[in-house]
Design a protein around this motif. Structure first.
Motif, PDB file in Angstrom:
ATOM      1  N   TYR A  34      15.087   2.561  17.128  1.00 24.81           N
ATOM      2  CA  TYR A  34      16.331   3.529  17.608  1.00 24.81           C
ATOM      3  C   TYR A  34      16.027   4.840  17.377  1.00 24.81           C
ATOM      4  O   TYR A  34      16.378   5.820  18.336  1.00 24.81           O
ATOM      5  CB  TYR A  34      17.570   2.990  16.699  1.00 24.81           C
ATOM      6  CG  TYR A  34      18.718   4.060  17.048  1.00 24.81           C
ATOM      7  CD1 TYR A  34      19.543   3.663  18.067  1.00 24.81           C
ATOM      8  CD2 TYR A  34      19.248   5.073  16.195  1.00 24.81           C
ATOM      9  CE1 TYR A  34      20.526   4.488  18.690  1.00 24.81           C
ATOM     10  CE2 TYR A  34      20.205   5.802  16.659  1.00 24.81           C
ATOM     11  CZ  TYR A  34      20.887   5.676  17.603  1.00 24.81           C
ATOM     12  OH  TYR A  34      21.917   6.358  18.043  1.00 24.81           O
ATOM     13  N   ALA A  37      13.689   6.095  19.934  1.00 29.98           N
ATOM     14  CA  ALA A  37      14.339   6.184  21.251  1.00 29.98           C
ATOM     15  C   ALA A  37      15.098   7.427  21.300  1.00 29.98           C
ATOM     16  O   ALA A  37      15.316   8.211  22.255  1.00 29.98           O
ATOM     17  CB  ALA A  37      15.047   5.085  21.622  1.00 29.98           C
ATOM     18  N   ALA A  38      15.728   7.782  20.198  1.00 26.05           N
ATOM     19  CA  ALA A  38      16.649   8.993  20.088  1.00 26.05           C
ATOM     20  C   ALA A  38      15.484  10.197  20.168  1.00 26.05           C
ATOM     21  O   ALA A  38      15.916  11.200  20.871  1.00 26.05           O
ATOM     22  CB  ALA A  38      17.195   8.947  18.715  1.00 26.05           C
ATOM     23  N   TYR A  39      14.597  10.157  19.334  1.00 23.76           N
ATOM     24  CA  TYR A  39      13.645  11.492  19.468  1.00 23.76           C
ATOM     25  C   TYR A  39      12.971  11.380  20.807  1.00 23.76           C
ATOM     26  O   TYR A  39      12.650  12.737  21.274  1.00 23.76           O
ATOM     27  CB  TYR A  39      12.233  10.944  18.429  1.00 23.76           C
ATOM     28  CG  TYR A  39      11.315  12.094  18.384  1.00 23.76           C
ATOM     29  CD1 TYR A  39      11.534  13.222  17.734  1.00 23.76           C
ATOM     30  CD2 TYR A  39       9.926  11.963  19.304  1.00 23.76           C
ATOM     31  CE1 TYR A  39      10.565  14.355  18.061  1.00 23.76           C
ATOM     32  CE2 TYR A  39       9.174  13.058  19.162  1.00 23.76           C
ATOM     33  CZ  TYR A  39       9.242  14.168  18.632  1.00 23.76           C
ATOM     34  OH  TYR A  39       8.393  15.100  18.541  1.00 23.76           O
ATOM     35  N   LEU A  40      12.749  10.357  21.580  1.00 22.88           N
ATOM     36  CA  LEU A  40      12.208  10.573  22.862  1.00 22.88           C
ATOM     37  C   LEU A  40      13.116  11.237  23.801  1.00 22.88           C
ATOM     38  O   LEU A  40      12.874  12.188  24.643  1.00 22.88           O
ATOM     39  CB  LEU A  40      11.768   9.241  23.465  1.00 22.88           C
ATOM     40  CG  LEU A  40      10.376   8.778  22.779  1.00 22.88           C
ATOM     41  CD1 LEU A  40      10.095   7.345  23.256  1.00 22.88           C
ATOM     42  CD2 LEU A  40       9.236   9.534  22.919  1.00 22.88           C
ATOM     43  N   ARG A  41      14.407  10.583  23.636  1.00 16.08           N
ATOM     44  CA  ARG A  41      15.347  11.075  24.550  1.00 16.08           C
ATOM     45  C   ARG A  41      15.600  12.808  24.146  1.00 16.08           C
ATOM     46  O   ARG A  41      15.645  13.652  24.870  1.00 16.08           O
ATOM     47  CB  ARG A  41      16.993  10.630  24.206  1.00 16.08           C
ATOM     48  CG  ARG A  41      18.029  10.915  24.871  1.00 16.08           C
ATOM     49  CD  ARG A  41      18.988  10.244  24.753  1.00 16.08           C
ATOM     50  NE  ARG A  41      20.244  10.907  25.048  1.00 16.08           N
ATOM     51  CZ  ARG A  41      21.388  10.953  24.015  1.00 16.08           C
ATOM     52  NH1 ARG A  41      21.177  10.702  22.892  1.00 16.08           N
ATOM     53  NH2 ARG A  41      22.198  11.784  24.249  1.00 16.08           N
ATOM     54  N   TYR A  42      15.531  13.076  22.823  1.00 14.73           N
ATOM     55  CA  TYR A  42      15.712  14.343  22.686  1.00 14.73           C
ATOM     56  C   TYR A  42      14.585  15.330  23.219  1.00 14.73           C
ATOM     57  O   TYR A  42      14.650  16.350  23.469  1.00 14.73           O
ATOM     58  CB  TYR A  42      15.622  14.804  20.908  1.00 14.73           C
ATOM     59  CG  TYR A  42      15.332  16.078  20.278  1.00 14.73           C
ATOM     60  CD1 TYR A  42      16.335  17.105  20.611  1.00 14.73           C
ATOM     61  CD2 TYR A  42      14.072  16.434  19.771  1.00 14.73           C
ATOM     62  CE1 TYR A  42      15.866  18.352  20.087  1.00 14.73           C
ATOM     63  CE2 TYR A  42      13.782  17.663  19.347  1.00 14.73           C
ATOM     64  CZ  TYR A  42      14.914  18.606  19.572  1.00 14.73           C
ATOM     65  OH  TYR A  42      14.482  19.964  18.953  1.00 14.73           O
ATOM     66  N   ARG A  44      12.809  14.823  25.929  1.00 13.80           N
ATOM     67  CA  ARG A  44      13.182  15.147  27.248  1.00 13.80           C
ATOM     68  C   ARG A  44      14.235  15.704  27.745  1.00 13.80           C
ATOM     69  O   ARG A  44      14.219  16.340  28.838  1.00 13.80           O
ATOM     70  CB  ARG A  44      13.474  13.493  27.930  1.00 13.80           C
ATOM     71  CG  ARG A  44      12.024  12.796  28.183  1.00 13.80           C
ATOM     72  CD  ARG A  44      12.283  11.517  28.875  1.00 13.80           C
ATOM     73  NE  ARG A  44      13.697  11.391  29.154  1.00 13.80           N
ATOM     74  CZ  ARG A  44      14.473  10.285  29.340  1.00 13.80           C
ATOM     75  NH1 ARG A  44      14.018   9.186  29.198  1.00 13.80           N
ATOM     76  NH2 ARG A  44      15.537  10.277  29.829  1.00 13.80           N
ATOM     77  N   SER A  45      15.108  16.099  26.931  1.00 18.23           N
ATOM     78  CA  SER A  45      16.255  16.803  27.303  1.00 18.23           C
ATOM     79  C   SER A  45      15.936  18.171  27.481  1.00 18.23           C
ATOM     80  O   SER A  45      14.977  19.105  26.715  1.00 18.23           O
ATOM     81  CB  SER A  45      17.445  16.655  26.336  1.00 18.23           C
ATOM     82  OG  SER A  45      17.062  17.280  24.970  1.00 18.23           O
ATOM     83  N   HIS A 156      21.867  17.268  23.412  1.00 23.13           N
ATOM     84  CA  HIS A 156      20.999  18.021  23.416  1.00 23.13           C
ATOM     85  C   HIS A 156      20.576  18.834  24.824  1.00 23.13           C
ATOM     86  O   HIS A 156      19.704  19.451  24.853  1.00 23.13           O
ATOM     87  CB  HIS A 156      19.434  17.112  23.213  1.00 23.13           C
ATOM     88  CG  HIS A 156      19.527  16.577  21.767  1.00 23.13           C
ATOM     89  ND1 HIS A 156      19.619  17.247  20.537  1.00 23.13           N
ATOM     90  CD2 HIS A 156      19.719  15.404  21.405  1.00 23.13           C
ATOM     91  CE1 HIS A 156      19.659  16.524  19.704  1.00 23.13           C
ATOM     92  NE2 HIS A 156      19.618  15.335  20.036  1.00 23.13           N
ATOM     93  N   THR A 157      21.487  18.460  25.925  1.00 24.88           N
ATOM     94  CA  THR A 157      21.271  19.052  27.081  1.00 24.88           C
ATOM     95  C   THR A 157      22.209  20.111  27.121  1.00 24.88           C
ATOM     96  O   THR A 157      22.452  20.888  28.158  1.00 24.88           O
ATOM     97  CB  THR A 157      22.037  17.931  28.297  1.00 24.88           C
ATOM     98  OG1 THR A 157      23.270  17.622  27.754  1.00 24.88           O
ATOM     99  CG2 THR A 157      21.100  17.009  28.233  1.00 24.88           C
TER     100      THR A 157
END
Length: 173
Positions: A34, A37-42, A44-45, A156-157
């Protein structure tokens, strides 16, 4: 059933039993996935500026960290702040302007925390919305000079200043 899970969760967070500690250890690999996944989402934002300063007050622990009093105190230092929050516990959906000069809805439509902001801050605009970006645009259209996000750390967006509250908890798990 809901009450059972609420009590179990509260016990887990503040006074975990041996079984709850073992469960935490067993679920640790899933926590790692988890976090990845949260780090990758961060990463990419891409934060967008919405034409108005945004300050987010968040916390690293669940409940009782003092976010609400901090947001209220920050709001007192601006002439026309907007407070944007999700509106947990409300019966309505979508974006609701809770207060702009006058209170525009009841506690069922706003949620109790939004109503606390609305009654505590006579000069503030209070907006609840699941989509914070929409509420920020509405605050700008109303003419607010700053947006204070209650619990917006994970958004993060949004180009914002993050203030993070970290309180000690008795559960290291």
């Amino acid at each position: 059933m809901k009450r059972f899970f609420a009590r179990w969760g509260e016990g887990y967070l503040y006074h975990p039993s041996l079984l709850q500690k073992l469960l935490s250890l067993l679920l640790l690999p899933l926590s790692g996935l988890y976090c990845l996944a949260a780090y990758l989402r961060y990463r990419r934002s891409v934060p967008l500026y919405y034409g108005i300063p945004v300050v987010s007050v968040g916390n690293l622990s669940v409940g009782g960290s003092g976010k609400t009093p901090l947001v209220i105190e920050l709001a007192r230092h601006f002439s026309k702040p907007a407070i944007v929050l999700r509106g947990y516990g409300r019966k309505s959906r979508g974006m609701v302007v809770v207060k702009d000069r006058d209170i525009l809805c009841d506690i069922a439509a706003s949620g109790d925390e939004a109503m606390l902001y609305a009654t505590s801050l006579p000069h503030a605009v209070v907006i609840v919305s699941e989509i914070r970006e929409r509420a920020i645009a509405e605050a700008k259209a109303i003419g607010c000079d700053i947006v204070l996000l209650d619990d917006g750390y994970g958004k993060h967006t949004i180009d914002k200043l993050d203030l993070i509250i970290d309180v000690q908890t008795p559960n290291p798990f």
